[in-house]
Design an enzyme around this catalytic site. Structure first.
Site, PDB file in Angstrom:
ATOM      1  N   HIS A   1       0.805  -1.214   0.000  1.00 54.53           N
ATOM      2  CA  HIS A   1       0.000   0.000   0.000  1.00 54.53           C
ATOM      3  C   HIS A   1       0.849   1.280   0.000  1.00 54.53           C
ATOM      4  CE1 HIS A   1      -3.183  -2.780   1.267  1.00 54.53           C
ATOM      5  NE2 HIS A   1      -2.444  -3.136   2.276  1.00 54.53           N
TER       6      HIS A   1
HETATM    7  O1  RIB Z   1      -4.778  -0.414   5.224  1.00 53.68           O
HETATM    8  C1  RIB Z   1      -3.423  -0.389   4.821  1.00 53.68           C
HETATM    9  C2  RIB Z   1      -2.639   0.576   5.653  1.00 53.68           C
HETATM   10  O2  RIB Z   1      -2.714   0.198   7.030  1.00 53.68           O
HETATM   11  C3  RIB Z   1      -1.140   0.594   5.323  1.00 53.68           C
HETATM   12  O3  RIB Z   1      -0.655   1.881   5.529  1.00 53.68           O
HETATM   13  C4  RIB Z   1      -0.546  -0.349   6.321  1.00 53.68           C
HETATM   14  O4  RIB Z   1       0.822  -0.044   6.618  1.00 53.68           O
HETATM   15  C5  RIB Z   1      -1.401  -0.076   7.518  1.00 53.68           C
HETATM   16  O5  RIB Z   1      -0.880   1.091   8.146  1.00 53.68           O
END
Ligand code: RIB
Ligand code: CA
Length: 324
Positions: free
Chosen positions: A251
């Site tokens: 992500h």
């Molecule tokens: O939902 C994904 C996010 O939540 C990413 O930033 C992961 O590192 C967690 O922080």
């Protein structure tokens, strides 16, 4: 001209890849990294970030941020597991506690991240781009201390929210769910915003083959990225299997990549994003008003619903290869 940026993380495995990408990119001037409670408690997220910048010999200051969300933990039973200690089934854990890196004597800066953000964004003579890839607590607190910092924010790129995909409840993405009030304060602050939700990050998945190519590279950053990729794929196969087996999203790295090459984000829409702070089943929900149903709220962000996976993976490999 390098783009001046601040990166805020809750390091975590994908945050770690985001830090490496931001620190190694020649297009970005990473003036500091702030840490926040999120994937793990603030001690762990800060230690992980310090270990990482030391491991890659990055001369980047780290500022310790908020150890709790703004208000969510004040209501009994609203969040049973914040600070988050990971999933019940440890095999689904895509982060772990401490990153598998050497311990470091590197210390965080004395100034708290919130005061650093407020002071830096007040004193700067040029606009700064913010990349937030964890819960938005630090930025929301800084906005409460110094609302005028909005004038010196070039753009806020946020990894968070979900349109058709969520991950921590049926209606919420993790970063917004940990601190919904912070997400709403930032959504309403008026600064230009680009949202990189789960819909885009899942589209930019990495594969087991990608991880093996990374491990075969001759750079510390690539090798470590390959290791983290395999940890994430193993966890995602159990936690939230993607349509293609043995793949996983990274992500946070996609949010940083979007600053280096905006074309990695696809299917962009100018819409209003609001965040639910209702405490109910939709608590932390990111509501994208594509139909413009709420006439009182004007578009406040550009949200990407897809991404260019090949472009993203190529960019990641090219940049991580630069480390020793
Ligand atoms: O939902 C994904 C996010 O939540 C990413 O930033 C992961 O590192 C967690 O922080
Ligand atoms: Ca994160």
């Amino acid at each position: 001209m390098k783009k001046k940026i601040i990166l805020d993380v809750d390091t975590g495995s994908d945050d770690a890849i985001a830090v490496m990408l931001a620190g190694l990119s020649e297009e970005l001037d990473l003036i500091g990294v702030s840490t926040v409670n999120g994937n793990r408690n603030i001690d762990i997220t800060t230690t992980n970030t310090l270990r990482l910048v030391d491991y890659l010999d990055l001369d980047i200051p780290v500022y310790r941020g908020c150890h709790l969300p703004m208000v969510v933990s004040l209501t009994p039973n609203r969040r049973k597991n914040v600070p988050y200690i990971g999933p019940d089934n440890k095999e689904e854990d895509v982060h772990g506690d401490y990153l598998p890196l050497p311990e470091t004597t590197r210390k965080e800066e004395k100034e708290h991240a919130v005061f650093w953000l407020a002071r830096t964004l007040t004193e700067t003579t040029e606009k700064i781009t913010l990349v937030f890839v964890g819960p938005l607590t630090n930025l929301a607190m800084a906005l409460r201390i110094a609302p005028s910092i909005v004038e010196n924010i070039e753009e806020i790129v946020i990894m968070g929210g979900g349109y058709a995909i969520n991950n921590v409840t049926a209606g919420a993405e993790f970063n917004f769910w940990i601190d919904p009030e912070a997400a709403k304060i930032v959504a309403d602050c008026g600064a230009p915003m680009r949202i990189v939700p789960l819909d885009a990050t899942h589209d930019a998945y990495i594969s087991w083959e990608d991880s093996e190519e990374m491990l075969a590279e001759n750079s510390k950053a690539s090798k470590f990225c390959g290791l983290l990729m395999q940890q994430r794929i193993t966890g995602y196969n159990l936690f939230q299997p993607l349509p293609i087996h043995n793949t996983a999203p990274i992500h946070d790295a996609l949010a940083v990549a979007a600053l280096i090459d905006p074309e990695v984000l696809q299917d962009l829409h100018e819409v209003n994003m609001d965040v639910c702070v209702s405490h109910g089943i939709a608590d932390g929900w990111s509501l994208f008003d594509f139909e413009k149903r709420n006439r009182a709220r004007k578009p406040n962000c550009t949200v990407a619903l897809r991404s260019d996976r090949e472009r993203f993976v190529r960019l990641l490999k090219e940049n991580l290869r630069k480390s020793k």
